[in-house]
Design an enzyme around this catalytic site. Structure first.
Site, PDB file in Angstrom:
ATOM      1  CE1 TYR A   1      54.940  16.321  67.386  1.00 39.64           C
ATOM      2  CE2 TYR A   1      54.655  16.189  65.014  1.00 39.64           C
ATOM      3  CZ  TYR A   1      54.385  15.708  66.270  1.00 39.64           C
ATOM      4  OH  TYR A   1      53.564  14.630  66.429  1.00 39.64           O
TER       5      TYR A   1
ATOM      6  CB  ILE B   1      44.147  24.508  49.826  1.00 39.70           C
ATOM      7  CG1 ILE B   1      42.691  24.013  49.843  1.00 39.70           C
ATOM      8  CG2 ILE B   1      45.087  23.436  49.306  1.00 39.70           C
ATOM      9  CD1 ILE B   1      42.206  23.478  48.498  1.00 39.70           C
TER      10      ILE B   1
HETATM   11  N1  UFG Z   1      46.171  21.749  55.738  1.00 39.24           N
HETATM   12  C1  UFG Z   1      45.497  22.642  54.911  1.00 39.24           C
HETATM   13  N2  UFG Z   1      44.589  23.481  55.492  1.00 39.24           N
HETATM   14  C2  UFG Z   1      44.319  23.472  56.828  1.00 39.24           C
HETATM   15  C3  UFG Z   1      45.020  22.559  57.655  1.00 39.24           C
HETATM   16  C4  UFG Z   1      45.947  21.726  57.066  1.00 39.24           C
HETATM   17  O1  UFG Z   1      45.702  22.677  53.706  1.00 39.24           O
HETATM   18  O2  UFG Z   1      43.487  24.268  57.307  1.00 39.24           O
HETATM   19  C5  UFG Z   1      47.117  20.809  55.120  1.00 39.24           C
HETATM   20  C6  UFG Z   1      48.505  20.883  55.736  1.00 39.24           C
HETATM   21  O3  UFG Z   1      49.292  21.828  55.083  1.00 39.24           O
HETATM   22  C7  UFG Z   1      48.978  19.438  55.548  1.00 39.24           C
HETATM   23  C8  UFG Z   1      47.703  18.601  55.634  1.00 39.24           C
HETATM   24  O4  UFG Z   1      46.635  19.519  55.392  1.00 39.24           O
HETATM   25  O5  UFG Z   1      49.496  19.294  54.270  1.00 39.24           O
HETATM   26  C9  UFG Z   1      47.501  17.972  56.983  1.00 39.24           C
HETATM   27  O6  UFG Z   1      47.703  18.991  57.958  1.00 39.24           O
HETATM   28  P1  UFG Z   1      47.358  18.787  59.489  1.00 39.24           P
HETATM   29  O7  UFG Z   1      47.651  20.082  60.166  1.00 39.24           O
HETATM   30  O8  UFG Z   1      45.977  18.226  59.632  1.00 39.24           O
HETATM   31  O9  UFG Z   1      48.358  17.651  59.943  1.00 39.24           O
HETATM   32  P2  UFG Z   1      49.965  17.544  59.808  1.00 39.24           P
HETATM   33  O10 UFG Z   1      50.243  16.508  58.752  1.00 39.24           O
HETATM   34  O11 UFG Z   1      50.625  18.868  59.666  1.00 39.24           O
HETATM   35  O12 UFG Z   1      50.357  17.040  61.253  1.00 39.24           O
HETATM   36  C10 UFG Z   1      49.581  16.042  61.916  1.00 39.24           C
HETATM   37  C11 UFG Z   1      49.777  16.191  63.424  1.00 39.24           C
HETATM   38  C12 UFG Z   1      51.175  15.830  63.808  1.00 39.24           C
HETATM   39  C13 UFG Z   1      51.555  14.494  63.196  1.00 39.24           C
HETATM   40  C14 UFG Z   1      51.372  14.537  61.712  1.00 39.24           C
HETATM   41  C15 UFG Z   1      51.727  13.287  61.005  1.00 39.24           C
HETATM   42  O13 UFG Z   1      49.483  17.529  63.844  1.00 39.24           O
HETATM   43  O14 UFG Z   1      51.260  15.769  65.211  1.00 39.24           O
HETATM   44  O15 UFG Z   1      50.007  14.806  61.452  1.00 39.24           O
HETATM   45  O16 UFG Z   1      51.718  13.550  59.596  1.00 39.24           O
HETATM   46  F1  UFG Z   1      52.832  14.181  63.467  1.00 39.24           F
END
Ligand code: UFG
Length: 323
Positions: free
Chosen positions: A141, A205
């Site tokens: 991504y 988590i």
């Molecule tokens: N997480 C959990 N449980 C969940 C969902 C997420 O613990 O049910 C954690 C993930 O592992 C991560 C954090 O929460 O550590 C945030 O996760 P998200 O899925 O909400 O977001 P991401 O950081 O993976 O990604 C999002 C967008 C991307 C963007 C990015 C920038 O999906 O498009 O933020 O950091 F680029």
């Protein structure tokens, strides 16, 4: 200004369209509705259903519409999905983006604001990260978004395209009418609120042994309305370059869940799971450049306001856009 918004039916795109229209712009939304929702599109926007990969149709539509600027939200944006299906990410985010640029060049449209991401940085050596942080993505991504930033630089040099790359940190929160509804929800904040609503048994988590103070991942959550305002400023000022859009403040997964308990006054059960592949432990923005060069300031991005606005939207739209 007449603005062509790809992905204008999606979460961030639809809130930005709302603010563009409030600011007096005229908006054409181009969206294939794979992630977006027709009901999320502001009634004063022209809606055209189409796919970035349909090169001929996109070229024809751009030639008919003749926008003065493009805001390019459409794309695949999930880290875990990109680790399973990289091809999808390169096809949509890279090939689809090239189709868009070629249509712009043919129609004489020069200005583009691109939804890039802090995922282009990978695991930074230090946080907060500014725009000079080396871009070394650790998932397809982030890599696909970095590739498109680089393609934009060549189209700028060769075709006179004027690109503004906004590197988003974690978009969150809702406007009073538009919020986050993914058909398969993977994001932390909506998952936490769905658990508060009783639509999920618990919040998982992902990773409790990261090198962070409480062992869970740290992210910089930015209110979607503050993200939208960065686009409006970039449009008005015609400023080329790359800008981080974040608050400078990081919150751990456990911190987000704690705040959600306070805001919702609901019980939220958790279960601890292994870390997700491709997840950097901490991503926090230094966004001074955007503040200095475009006069942007986050106004709604305190974690409590983010969660309260998202909770209002989820409570009043328990089935998202499906009701
Ligand atoms: N997480 C959990 N449980 C969940 C969902 C997420 O613990 O049910 C954690 C993930 O592992 C991560 C954090 O929460 O550590 C945030 O996760 P998200 O899925 O909400 O977001 P991401 O950081 O993976 O990604 C999002 C967008 C991307 C963007 C990015 C920038 O999906 O498009 O933020 O950091 F680029």
């Amino acid at each position: 200004m007449k603005v062509f918004v790809t992905g204008g039916a999606g979460y961030i795109g639809s809130v930005c369209v709302e603010e563009l229209i409030q600011a007096g712009h005229s908006v054409v939304v181009w969206d294939n509705l794979s992630e977006g929702h027709r009901a999320a599109v502001h009634p004063q926007a022209v809606f055209l259903q189409g796919d970035l990969l349909d090169r001929d149709l996109l070229g024809r539509v751009m030639g008919e519409q003749r926008p003065e600027a493009v805001i390019h939200f459409a794309g695949k944006a999930l880290v875990p999905e990109s680790m399973r299906d990289p091809s999808l990410y390169y096809r949509v985010n890279v090939s689809g983006g090239v189709n868009l640029l070629d249509a712009m060049v043919a129609a004489g449209c020069r200005k583009i604001i691109f939804s890039s991401t802090c995922a282009t940085y990978g695991v930074p050596e230090k946080v907060p990260m500014n725009e000079e942080t080396p871009q070394k993505p650790i998932n397809p991504y982030g890599h696909s978004k970095l590739m498109f930033e680089q393609i934009l630089a060549w189209y700028s040099q060769i075709h006179g395209i004027v690109p503004t790359c906004l590197r988003y940190f974690n978009a969150s929160g809702a406007s009073s009418e538009r919020g986050e509804h993914h058909r398969v929800e993977t994001h932390l904040i909506p998952n936490v609120l769905l658990a508060a609503l009783g639509q999920r048994k618990e919040v998982e988590i992902f990773g409790t042994g990261h090198a962070t103070p409480d062992g869970t991942c740290i992210r910089d959550y930015i209110h979607v309305r503050d993200l939208a305002s960065a686009h409006i400023l970039a449009l008005d000022r015609e400023k080329a370059g790359a800008f981080n859009v974040g608050t400078g403040q990081g919150h751990s997964v456990r911190g987000v869940i704690e705040m959600a308990r306070k805001v919702t006054q609901k019980e939220i059960c958790i279960s601890e799971k292994p870390a997700r592949a491709g997840d950097p432990p901490a991503l926090v923005a230094a966004a001074d450049k955007l503040q200095k060069e475009l006069g942007w300031k986050p106004k709604h991005s305190g974690l409590e306001e983010i969660l309260a606005s998202a909770w209002d939207w989820h409570r009043t739209h328990p089935r998202g856009y499906s009701d």
